[in-house]
Design a protein around this motif. Structure first.
Motif, PDB file in Angstrom:
ATOM      1  N   GLY A 232     -18.647  64.340 -16.898  1.00 23.51           N
ATOM      2  CA  GLY A 232     -18.515  62.901 -16.714  1.00 23.51           C
ATOM      3  C   GLY A 232     -19.125  62.118 -17.857  1.00 23.51           C
ATOM      4  O   GLY A 232     -18.540  61.142 -18.352  1.00 23.51           O
ATOM      5  N   SER A 459      -9.581  53.323 -10.286  1.00 21.80           N
ATOM      6  CA  SER A 459      -9.756  54.710  -9.842  1.00 21.80           C
ATOM      7  C   SER A 459      -8.560  55.568 -10.238  1.00 21.80           C
ATOM      8  O   SER A 459      -8.712  56.707 -10.690  1.00 21.80           O
ATOM      9  CB  SER A 459      -9.952  54.766  -8.325  1.00 21.80           C
ATOM     10  OG  SER A 459     -11.188  54.214  -7.956  1.00 21.80           O
ATOM     11  N   ASN A 463      -8.989  58.693 -12.697  1.00 17.57           N
ATOM     12  CA  ASN A 463      -8.686  60.038 -12.206  1.00 17.57           C
ATOM     13  C   ASN A 463      -7.607  60.708 -13.050  1.00 17.57           C
ATOM     14  O   ASN A 463      -7.689  61.900 -13.364  1.00 17.57           O
ATOM     15  CB  ASN A 463      -8.242  59.980 -10.745  1.00 17.57           C
ATOM     16  CG  ASN A 463      -9.379  59.616  -9.807  1.00 17.57           C
ATOM     17  OD1 ASN A 463     -10.545  59.784 -10.141  1.00 17.57           O
ATOM     18  ND2 ASN A 463      -9.040  59.110  -8.636  1.00 17.57           N
ATOM     19  N   TYR A 466      -9.113  61.571 -16.555  1.00 17.35           N
ATOM     20  CA  TYR A 466     -10.066  62.681 -16.439  1.00 17.35           C
ATOM     21  C   TYR A 466      -9.318  63.994 -16.213  1.00 17.35           C
ATOM     22  O   TYR A 466      -9.639  65.026 -16.808  1.00 17.35           O
ATOM     23  CB  TYR A 466     -11.029  62.415 -15.289  1.00 17.35           C
ATOM     24  CG  TYR A 466     -12.122  63.453 -15.138  1.00 17.35           C
ATOM     25  CD1 TYR A 466     -13.375  63.254 -15.701  1.00 17.35           C
ATOM     26  CD2 TYR A 466     -11.904  64.634 -14.429  1.00 17.35           C
ATOM     27  CE1 TYR A 466     -14.384  64.201 -15.564  1.00 17.35           C
ATOM     28  CE2 TYR A 466     -12.893  65.588 -14.290  1.00 17.35           C
ATOM     29  CZ  TYR A 466     -14.134  65.367 -14.857  1.00 17.35           C
ATOM     30  OH  TYR A 466     -15.116  66.317 -14.722  1.00 17.35           O
ATOM     31  N   THR A 479     -18.000  61.762 -11.639  1.00 17.64           N
ATOM     32  CA  THR A 479     -17.805  60.310 -11.690  1.00 17.64           C
ATOM     33  C   THR A 479     -19.134  59.597 -11.875  1.00 17.64           C
ATOM     34  O   THR A 479     -19.226  58.606 -12.599  1.00 17.64           O
ATOM     35  CB  THR A 479     -17.111  59.819 -10.411  1.00 17.64           C
ATOM     36  OG1 THR A 479     -15.934  60.601 -10.180  1.00 17.64           O
ATOM     37  CG2 THR A 479     -16.712  58.364 -10.541  1.00 17.64           C
ATOM     38  N   ASP A 483     -20.098  57.045 -14.762  1.00 15.56           N
ATOM     39  CA  ASP A 483     -20.541  55.675 -14.478  1.00 15.56           C
ATOM     40  C   ASP A 483     -21.891  55.365 -15.118  1.00 15.56           C
ATOM     41  O   ASP A 483     -22.083  54.304 -15.726  1.00 15.56           O
ATOM     42  CB  ASP A 483     -20.633  55.461 -12.965  1.00 15.56           C
ATOM     43  CG  ASP A 483     -19.280  55.173 -12.330  1.00 15.56           C
ATOM     44  OD1 ASP A 483     -18.287  55.072 -13.073  1.00 15.56           O
ATOM     45  OD2 ASP A 483     -19.222  55.046 -11.096  1.00 15.56           O
ATOM     46  N   VAL A 510     -16.679  52.852 -11.781  1.00 13.31           N
ATOM     47  CA  VAL A 510     -15.597  53.479 -11.015  1.00 13.31           C
ATOM     48  C   VAL A 510     -15.958  53.571  -9.538  1.00 13.31           C
ATOM     49  O   VAL A 510     -15.209  53.126  -8.669  1.00 13.31           O
ATOM     50  CB  VAL A 510     -15.251  54.874 -11.576  1.00 13.31           C
ATOM     51  CG1 VAL A 510     -14.131  55.509 -10.752  1.00 13.31           C
ATOM     52  CG2 VAL A 510     -14.821  54.771 -13.039  1.00 13.31           C
TER      53      VAL A 510
END
Length: 542
Positions: A232, A459, A463, A466, A479, A483, A510
């Motif tokens: 992340g 989101s 998603n 990622y 996540t 963040d 997020v």
């Protein structure tokens, strides 16, 4: 390739690039081997002087019989050991193909990523039904079956579903949309930052030549957490680089707890050259680090000891559990008007403290405390208090599994004309064991540091991006890593002191909210009040 196996390969890459206290290097720990006609796991293992069992563990998606021209992962040190030596039938080891670390992932994983690249995806959780998925995503059962033929056998917890294809331009844009609250992101021109990530990857205890993904990730929670936080954070750094910020990103393995790993890093590395340090995970290590360096230190995960932090360089990213109760009490004070307010608790002192906290805003006559009798609270006791056509708010001030489960079973069986709203300080493990359909029926409302809104544009885009990069759906830890890293780095990119940006307002990324308050150390008090709806979606009440 499964998500677990993808994470495994990523962890191999991390460990391959780390020595105990050295940031990302250039050496490769694993390379690809192109399978030739007639080769099997056994014959390849013989060439590499490995046991077939170890080679199979390294390639869990393959069996003993291999297809020609497919790729498997082999340890590079095995290649170096036997390089240029003649092997059976004229096959030589130098025919193994080494690839750059960013291309080391097996072709099968790339195919999987491409397959899902243009679809919104969802992981099935306990309590999901076809009806709830229809309501949540606005798709029919036929549409779900068309994209996911395996659903003919029913919904299975943990399975990954394709929901619908991305179609509009907003969904297809490349840049990740990050929600804001009151803080306005600003990037100073030509801003450069240096950040270090300190996590316990524990590369010193694993023999990655012979350990399987199942052994690492199902038996070692820490490996999951560290790898996901790293992925992340790395993704956040990449995203901010695309926005024009020059970021130098270093990674360090802190090793086992109480192993002096953090002390060795402090001694051998000049961490004061950083603009930001993320980690370590343990409170005592964070306090030691803060006493030795004069750099903002993000403490990423909750610890029961974080309330003891008093160094202004430490910034706790997860709110302290004590403020969860205060947040819920504040919400009830501001929103409860008339009706019945019941506090369910197995400790009278806890119940009385909550009652006293509410007495300035709510008539004491409206508040009733219910405690278990012989371990349970009979439905008849609720019926003596609850009334139709009025507010019936019930606060669970206990995490006793028996008490909570019994009370919820009583509440869901009440007459239909009696409506209730059940509140809890957080959705802890005791509620994870209760069917979400039951929780939705009683309007379950709780305090959370995360709000996962799978229907929001931010989101969806996060998603998808990622997944495209890591061939896996982001976990909550991944996540959170994104963040935290994104929020603090973009604040630093403004050219202002972090403390100044904290005063300028809270931010929502997020899934996490950041509202930092100076209490000796900076503590995040950003929380949400969430309510579970009958279709199993969540509504943000605050």
């Amino acid at each position: 390739m499964g998500i677990e196996n993808m994470k495994y390969v990523k962890l191999l890459l991390i460990i391959g690039f780390l020595t105990f206290t050295v940031s990302c290097g250039q050496q490769k720990g694993y390379i690809q081997y192109r399978v030739k006609t007639g080769e099997t796991m056994i014959s390849i293992a013989e060439k590499l002087k490995m046991s077939p069992k170890d080679l199979l563990r390294l390639n869990p998606d393959f069996n003993e019989n291999l297809k020609p021209n497919s790729f498997i992962v082999v340890p590079e040190n095995k290649y170096d050991l036997f390089k240029n030596q003649q092997i059976k039938n004229g096959v030589v080891i130098e025919e193994i193909e080494s690839t750059p670390e960013k291309n080391i992932l097996i072709d099968k994983a790339k195919v999987t990523a491409k397959l899902f690249e243009n679809f919104e995806v969802y992981e099935v959780v306990k309590g999901d039904t076809f009806y709830s998925l229809e309501r949540r995503f606005g798709v029919s059962i036929d549409e779900l079956l068309l994209l996911n033929p395996e659903l003919k056998e029913g919904l299975k917890e943990g399975s990954i579903l394709k929901i619908k294809e991305f179609q509009n331009e907003k969904e297809l844009q490349k840049e990740i949309v990050v929600r804001n609250s009151s803080y306005n992101d600003y990037i100073k021109l030509n801003k450069s930052l240096k950040v270090s990530l300190l996590l316990p990857f524990r590369g010193d205890i694993y023999n990655y030549d012979s350990i399987s993904p199942r052994d690492i990730f199902q038996k070692n929670t820490l490996a999951n957490i560290a790898t996901d936080l790293y992925l992340g954070a790395e993704f956040a750094v990449d995203s901010l680089r695309k926005r024009g910020i020059d970021i130098e990103f270093s990674i360090y393995d802190t090793g086992a707890r109480k192993s002096n790993g953090i002390s060795k890093i402090i001694y051998e590395q000049n961490l004061n050259n950083n603009d930001l340090i993320i980690g370590p995970l343990y409170s005592e290590e964070a306090q030691l680090l803060a006493s030795r360096v004069n750099v903002p230190i993000i403490f990423p995960l909750y610890s029961s000891n974080q309330s003891e932090f008093n160094n202004p360089n430490i910034i706790t990213a997860s709110p302290d559990k004590k403020i969860f109760k205060n947040e819920l009490i504040r919400y009830i004070k501001n929103n409860f008007s008339r009706g019945n307010l019941i506090i369910v608790s197995d400790q009278s002192e806890v119940s009385n403290s909550i009652k006293n906290a509410l007495n300035t805003a709510i008539l004491q006559s409206s508040i009733t405390i219910l405690t278990p009798e012989n371990g349970v609270i009979e439905k008849s006791r609720f019926l003596q208090i609850l009334r139709p056509n009025t507010n019936n708010w019930i606060v669970f001030a206990t995490n006793n599994e028996v008490t909570v489960s019994d009370a919820i079973n009583s509440l869901i069986s009440l007459p239909s004309e009696i409506k209730t709203n059940v509140f809890a300080f957080d959705k802890g493990s005791v509620y994870d064991k209760i069917d979400n359909i039951k929780l939705a029926k009683i309007g379950f409302t709780y305090v959370s540091e995360e709000f996962v809104d799978g229907t929001s544009d931010s989101s969806k885009i996060f998603n998808k991006a990622y997944l495209s990069k890591n061939n896996a759906i982001p976990t909550l830890y991944a996540t959170k890593g994104f963040d935290i890293t994104y929020d603090i780095l973009i604040r630093l990119a403004s050219g202002k002191k972090l403390s100044t940006t904290f005063k300028e307002g809270a931010s929502i990324r997020v899934v996490n909210k950041f509202d930092f308050i100076n209490k000796g150390s900076f503590q995040n008090e950003g929380l949400f009040i969430l309510q579970m709806n009958e279709d199993l979606t969540l509504s943000k009440l605050k």
